[in-house]
Write an enzyme that holds these catalytic residues in place. Structure first.
Site, PDB file in Angstrom:
ATOM      1  N   LYS A 111      54.092  72.184  57.700  1.00  0.00           N
ATOM      2  CA  LYS A 111      53.130  71.245  57.894  1.00  0.00           C
ATOM      3  C   LYS A 111      53.767  70.328  59.066  1.00  0.00           C
ATOM      4  O   LYS A 111      55.210  70.139  59.008  1.00  0.00           O
ATOM      5  CB  LYS A 111      52.743  70.371  56.798  1.00  0.00           C
ATOM      6  CG  LYS A 111      51.399  69.631  56.898  1.00  0.00           C
ATOM      7  CD  LYS A 111      50.345  70.527  56.756  1.00  0.00           C
ATOM      8  CE  LYS A 111      48.921  69.806  56.511  1.00  0.00           C
ATOM      9  NZ  LYS A 111      48.041  70.536  56.277  1.00  0.00           N
ATOM     10  N   SER A 353      41.875  80.514  59.094  1.00  0.00           N
ATOM     11  CA  SER A 353      43.190  80.655  59.995  1.00  0.00           C
ATOM     12  C   SER A 353      43.823  82.139  60.000  1.00  0.00           C
ATOM     13  O   SER A 353      44.147  82.683  61.135  1.00  0.00           O
ATOM     14  CB  SER A 353      44.228  79.717  59.919  1.00  0.00           C
ATOM     15  OG  SER A 353      43.764  78.478  60.430  1.00  0.00           O
TER      16      SER A 353
END
Length: 421
Positions: A111, A353
């Site tokens: 992240k 994704s």
């Protein structure tokens, strides 16, 4: 063993550590394994100096947390927010590890974030900031290393800037390094709505197991951004009745059902959701309104020990990351409220994704309709696998415990096989 007292944490990170400790005890994991899982493998902090259009130099701090790579390259979004912190990014990267593992994706968790209010920047300043971030981390990312994607306040255009800068500074023409890109440069249109589609799919299959189906069920959605809108749209198409929605300014309840398209039109015109016909409510009131299904799809920790006992929904499906605290989990379990955890419920984005990444790797051979079917199939399979494991091994616990246990077990097994633990 306590992980919390010895680590300076943000609230979200504290909550994730509590959840990790609880599941680790159920799995009887060794202390050194728990300690390893509690910390990211790498956290990169960067500083981007930006000369603004007013001639002044502005300094922005950013991070990329790479939590675990036992199952594959790190995968997770990059957020632009004035409130983002290092520990928030660390917590979200841990959640991505569990999410990717649970979905059976060939990824670890990552992240990123930059502490910035993107609305305060001109478009060219935002571009220079985006490029500066990639220039600072490019040695640590790549389609087989770490694959960033959009998150809070980032979008396909920012991914396009990321990609172009990465090609310039690395010399590698690797379009699979980023997902959530514009269609013209390897993206898939399904990625725009994949999180909302996945959320609606999980809600539908969960209600088939718990409430005899989605048809006519009364649904409330807190948060009407991209995820909330598409979840409302798909759930309405599936036969559910969305009776309440909200944004940061408040919400509306309409027992006859809300038309998501009309609410979206209001937002596009700059009008508040509360201008839609119905009863005006606060976000706090919305969360405790009588309904069958509650979907908190805004921010973390909105259901906690102060309001969890007032929740009237039969099922909560976590559209946001960490909308329930650990204390809330305990209260809701005692009150027989079923919680479908975030690492499963909102994972449609990373599945989208994954399809985009794999498509780029194969040479762009997947059509959008096929991509949509792949997302739905993967989400349904993940829920059914979790449900079966829950019934077989973890029936005395809640679904969050079951989902995390499945995900953590897979990561630990891979880590031990590779000699990482």
């Amino acid at each position: 063993m306590s992980l919390i007292s010895d680590i300076v944490t943000s609230d979200l990170y504290t909550q994730q550590l509590k959840k990790l400790e609880r599941v680790s005890q159920i799995l009887s994991l060794e202390n050194d394994v728990i300690e390893s899982l509690s910390q990211p493998e790498r956290v990169i902090q960067v500083k981007v100096n930006l000369k603004g259009n007013d001639g002044r130099v502005k300094t922005f701090i950013g991070w990329r947390s790479q939590h675990n790579s036992a199952l594959g390259p790190y995968k997770g979004g990059v957020r632009f927010s004035p409130n983002v912190t290092q520990t928030e990014v660390m917590a979200l990267s841990m959640m991505m590890t569990w999410k990717n593992s649970l979905l059976g994706l060939p990824y670890g968790g990552g992240k990123g974030g930059i502490r910035v209010d993107p609305k305060s920047l001109h478009r060219d300043e935002l571009e220079r900031l985006s490029r500066g971030y990639v220039k600072a981390i490019y040695n640590y990312i790549g389609s087989d290393i770490d694959i960033p994607a959009p998150d809070l306040n980032t979008d396909p255009q920012i991914m396009a800037w990321f990609l172009d800068e990465y090609i310039k500074v690395s010399g590698k023409v690797d379009f699979a390094t980023f997902t959530g890109k514009p269609v013209e440069i390897g993206g898939l249109s399904v990625r725009e709505y994949s999180t909302g589609l996945g959320l609606a799919t999980i809600t539908k299959v969960a209600t088939e197991k718990i409430l005899d189906g989605i048809e006519g069920k009364r649904i409330i959605i807190q948060g009407f951004g991209n995820v909330g809108y598409y979840a409302a749209k798909f759930l309405t198409e599936m036969g559910g009745k969305v009776i309440g929605v909200s944004d940061s300014k408040g919400g509306i309840i309409t027992e006859n059902g809300i038309d998501p398209e009309k609410v979206l039109e209001l937002k596009k015109n700059g009008e508040p959701i509360s201008s839609y016909e119905g009863k005006k409510v606060t976000n706090e009131q919305l969360l405790t309104w009588d309904c069958d299904i509650l979907i908190p799809a805004a921010v973390e920790n909105v259901i906690n020990k102060t309001n969890a006992s007032q929740v009237k929904a039969k099922i909560i499906v976590e559209g946001a990351n960490g909308p329930l605290t650990a204390d809330a989990d305990d209260i809701l379990r005692r009150n027989n409220v079923t919680v479908i955890p975030d690492i499963l419920a909102n994972s449609g984005g990373v599945v989208g994704s994954y399809v985009e990444w794999a498509n780029n790797k194969m040479g762009d051979i997947v059509e959008d309709e096929e991509a949509k079917k792949l997302i739905i199939t993967r989400m349904e399979k993940a829920f059914n696998n979790m449900y079966q494991e829950h019934e077989k091994k973890f029936s005395e616990y809640d679904f969050r415990t079951s989902a995390m246990a499945i995900a953590i077990e897979r990561v630990v097994r891979a880590s031990k096989l590779r000699g990482l633990m």
